[in-house]
Design a protein around this motif. Structure first.
Motif, short mmCIF file in Angstrom:
data_model
loop_
_atom_site.label_atom_id
_atom_site.label_comp_id
_atom_site.label_asym_id
_atom_site.label_seq_id
_atom_site.Cartn_x
_atom_site.Cartn_y
_atom_site.Cartn_z
N LYS A 34 0.82 -1.21 0.00
CA LYS A 34 0.00 0.00 0.00
C LYS A 34 0.85 1.26 0.00
O LYS A 34 0.58 2.20 -0.75
N TRP A 35 1.90 1.31 0.83
CA TRP A 35 2.65 2.54 0.99
C TRP A 35 3.98 2.55 0.25
O TRP A 35 4.39 3.57 -0.29
N LEU A 36 4.67 1.42 0.19
CA LEU A 36 5.99 1.44 -0.41
C LEU A 36 5.94 1.56 -1.92
O LEU A 36 6.95 1.86 -2.57
N ASN A 37 4.78 1.32 -2.53
CA ASN A 37 4.63 1.47 -3.97
C ASN A 37 4.01 2.81 -4.35
O ASN A 37 3.71 3.04 -5.51
N ASP A 38 3.80 3.67 -3.37
CA ASP A 38 3.22 4.98 -3.62
C ASP A 38 4.33 5.92 -4.09
O ASP A 38 5.33 6.13 -3.40
N ASP A 39 4.15 6.52 -5.28
CA ASP A 39 5.19 7.36 -5.86
C ASP A 39 5.53 8.56 -4.99
O ASP A 39 6.65 9.08 -5.04
N VAL A 40 4.57 9.04 -4.21
CA VAL A 40 4.82 10.22 -3.38
C VAL A 40 5.68 9.88 -2.17
O VAL A 40 6.29 10.75 -1.57
N MET A 41 5.73 8.60 -1.80
CA MET A 41 6.44 8.20 -0.58
C MET A 41 7.63 7.29 -0.90
O MET A 41 7.84 6.27 -0.26
N THR A 42 8.42 7.68 -1.90
CA THR A 42 9.56 6.87 -2.29
C THR A 42 10.57 6.72 -1.16
O THR A 42 11.30 5.74 -1.10
N PHE A 43 10.61 7.70 -0.25
CA PHE A 43 11.55 7.64 0.88
C PHE A 43 11.33 6.38 1.71
O PHE A 43 12.28 5.77 2.19
N LEU A 44 10.08 5.96 1.86
CA LEU A 44 9.78 4.80 2.69
C LEU A 44 10.28 3.50 2.08
O LEU A 44 10.38 2.49 2.77
N ARG A 45 10.60 3.51 0.79
CA ARG A 45 11.13 2.30 0.16
C ARG A 45 12.50 1.95 0.72
O ARG A 45 12.96 0.81 0.60
N ARG A 46 13.15 2.92 1.33
CA ARG A 46 14.46 2.67 1.93
C ARG A 46 14.32 2.05 3.32
O ARG A 46 15.33 1.69 3.94
N ALA A 47 13.11 1.93 3.83
CA ALA A 47 12.91 1.38 5.17
C ALA A 47 13.37 -0.08 5.21
O ALA A 47 13.03 -0.88 4.34
N GLN A 48 14.15 -0.41 6.22
CA GLN A 48 14.65 -1.78 6.37
C GLN A 48 13.50 -2.71 6.72
O GLN A 48 12.81 -2.51 7.72
N PRO A 49 13.26 -3.75 5.91
CA PRO A 49 12.13 -4.66 6.18
C PRO A 49 12.46 -5.68 7.26
O PRO A 49 13.54 -6.28 7.25
N GLU A 50 11.57 -5.86 8.20
CA GLU A 50 11.69 -6.89 9.24
C GLU A 50 10.35 -7.63 9.30
O GLU A 50 9.33 -7.03 9.64
N ARG A 51 10.38 -8.90 8.95
CA ARG A 51 9.14 -9.69 8.93
C ARG A 51 9.14 -10.63 10.14
O ARG A 51 10.05 -11.42 10.33
N LEU A 52 8.10 -10.52 10.94
CA LEU A 52 7.98 -11.34 12.14
C LEU A 52 7.25 -12.64 11.83
O LEU A 52 6.17 -12.62 11.24
N GLY A 53 7.86 -13.75 12.22
CA GLY A 53 7.23 -15.05 12.00
C GLY A 53 7.14 -15.83 13.29
O GLY A 53 7.12 -15.26 14.40
N ASP A 54 7.07 -17.15 13.18
CA ASP A 54 6.92 -18.01 14.36
C ASP A 54 8.25 -18.15 15.10
O ASP A 54 9.33 -17.95 14.53
N VAL A 55 8.15 -18.54 16.37
CA VAL A 55 9.32 -18.72 17.23
C VAL A 55 9.66 -20.22 17.28
O VAL A 55 8.75 -21.06 17.41
N PRO A 56 10.93 -20.60 17.15
CA PRO A 56 11.32 -22.02 17.23
C PRO A 56 10.81 -22.65 18.53
O PRO A 56 10.89 -22.03 19.61
N LEU A 57 10.32 -23.88 18.43
CA LEU A 57 9.70 -24.53 19.58
C LEU A 57 10.68 -24.77 20.73
O LEU A 57 10.29 -24.77 21.90
N ASN A 58 11.96 -25.00 20.42
CA ASN A 58 12.92 -25.19 21.51
C ASN A 58 13.07 -23.92 22.35
O ASN A 58 13.23 -23.99 23.58
N GLU A 59 12.96 -22.76 21.70
CA GLU A 59 13.01 -21.50 22.44
C GLU A 59 11.74 -21.30 23.24
O GLU A 59 11.77 -20.75 24.36
N VAL A 60 10.61 -21.72 22.68
CA VAL A 60 9.33 -21.62 23.39
C VAL A 60 9.39 -22.44 24.67
O VAL A 60 9.02 -21.97 25.76
N SER A 61 9.84 -23.68 24.56
CA SER A 61 9.91 -24.58 25.70
C SER A 61 10.79 -24.02 26.81
O SER A 61 10.40 -24.01 27.99
#
Length: 378
Positions: free
Chosen positions: A176-203
């Motif tokens: 929605k935002w990173l493809n907006d031509d007016v907000m090209t600055f945000l394309r430089r934002a470092q992407p961090e994708r949150l996923g699941d936690v390894p089960l050994n760490e959970v335990s």
């Protein structure tokens, strides 16, 4: 906040490195994405704690109408004659001597927001501090607000100010935002994708957290709890809390001697956690989807494991090309995920079970037949 933050060492290290490396470092402009319940808000709160330990200030907002104005209000000097507003006015003398006013356009806001941040930074930087701005649920922001914030951030970063911006939201935020031509600055934002936690760490985290409260948590009960979380961050919190609550009800007093979580505590606590997960994650997630998205998921829920996209299309009464549109939408939203060529599965734990349990109600709200077929409206 959970008592222990697990499985997020990389994103925390990236942010801290950005703080260490100074203005312009990649970690100072960051976008954090993930499905509901993966801990985006928790990460923003931890970032806030990290900068405050360094003598910085943090300003946090959740995206909704008027977000940029609320940021301005928080930045407004508490003393002095400065005044900022979303639609500033100037007094003018009309013909005949009457006093009138002119309203600036909203495009004035980026400069005004930049000035307000700059003034706050002037004070903070005198003492070696800086400013962190976090925006949660950024996918819901209004475009004018995001333009204002992005423009201010771009100018202040180019001036080497001690500033950090973090935007968090659902995966749709990126497209929605990173493809907006007016907000090209945000394309430089470092992407961090949150996923699941390894089960050994959970335990390990569950065992350590219970031990810190005087309760032993190991063996079969710990295995039941760990497996039930599926590594899903919000489910880890729910399972841990509800098992602890069940154990405390039974025990009564942690000072009474050897105390340990039983298998019964674990099973009952997991059941409580699942009920809460449906109310707080599954229900809201489905509410945000289109009728055909929901129909696609109902068709998937008939399978016990990964589903064939061609079979899903057949159940929906549509061709594969039509069904693929909604497949891609759901993958982008991280509701489902690819499981090999032509196959998908649920990305959110226990969503399959929730859909099965509520299938009759969902079909009724979508106007679908009650006989289990999934014919969609064009």
């Amino acid at each position: 906040m959970p008592p222990v933050l697990i499985g997020r060492d990389v994103v925390l290290a990236d942010f801290e490195e950005g703080l260490d490396n100074g203005s312009g470092a990649p970690g100072r402009l960051m976008q954090v994405t993930g499905a509901r319940g993966t801990g985006k808000t928790v990460i923003l709160t931890e970032f806030k704690r990290m900068v405050e330990r360094r003598g910085w200030q943090a300003i946090s907002e959740t995206a909704s109408a008027g977000m940029a104005q609320r940021l301005l209000d928080k930045l407004r000097p508490q003393k002095g004659n400065f005044s900022f507003s979303f639609e500033p006015t100037v007094s003018v003398m009309n013909v005949g001597g009457s006093l009138g006013s002119i309203h600036y356009e909203k495009t004035r806001l980026p400069l005004t927001l930049r000035e307000a941040m700059g003034m706050r930074l002037n004070e903070l930087e005198k003492h070696g501090g800086g400013l962190l701005v976090t925006i949660d649920e950024a996918q819901a922001a209004e475009r004018s607000d995001m333009i204002a914030i992005a423009t201010a951030a771009q100018h202040l970063t180019s001036e080497d100010r001690n500033l950090a911006f973090v935007f968090a939201g659902l995966p749709s935020m990126s497209s929605k935002w990173l493809n907006d031509d007016v907000m090209t600055f945000l394309r430089r934002a470092q992407p961090e994708r949150l996923g699941d936690v390894p089960l050994n760490e959970v335990s390990q985290a569950l065992a350590d957290t219970f031990y810190s409260t005087g309760i032993t948590f190991d063996g079969e009960p710990l295995h039941i709890a760990t497996q039930a979380t599926s590594g899903y961050p919000f489910m880890i919190q729910l399972v841990g809390y509800h098992i602890w609550r069940r154990a405390m009800r039974r025990i009564g007093d942690v000072n009474s001697g050897n105390i340990a979580v039983t298998a019964e505590d674990a099973k009952l606590g997991v059941a409580d956690a699942l009920s809460c997960l449906g109310d707080t994650v599954h229900g809201p997630e489905l509410d945000g989807l289109s009728p055909i998205d929901k129909t696609y998921l109902l068709a998937m829920a008939q399978d016990d494991g990964p589903s064939s996209t061609s079979v899903i299309a057949k159940r929906m009464g549509k061709d594969v090309r039509y069904a693929s549109i909604y497949r891609m939408r759901l993958i982008e939203a991280q509701v489902i995920e690819e499981k090999g060529y032509g196959r998908v599965d649920f990305a959110i734990p226990y969503l399959r079970e929730y859909l099965r349990e509520h299938a009759a109600y969902i079909r009724m709200t979508l106007g679908l037949p009650d006989d289990g077929t999934y014919i969609t409206k064009s």
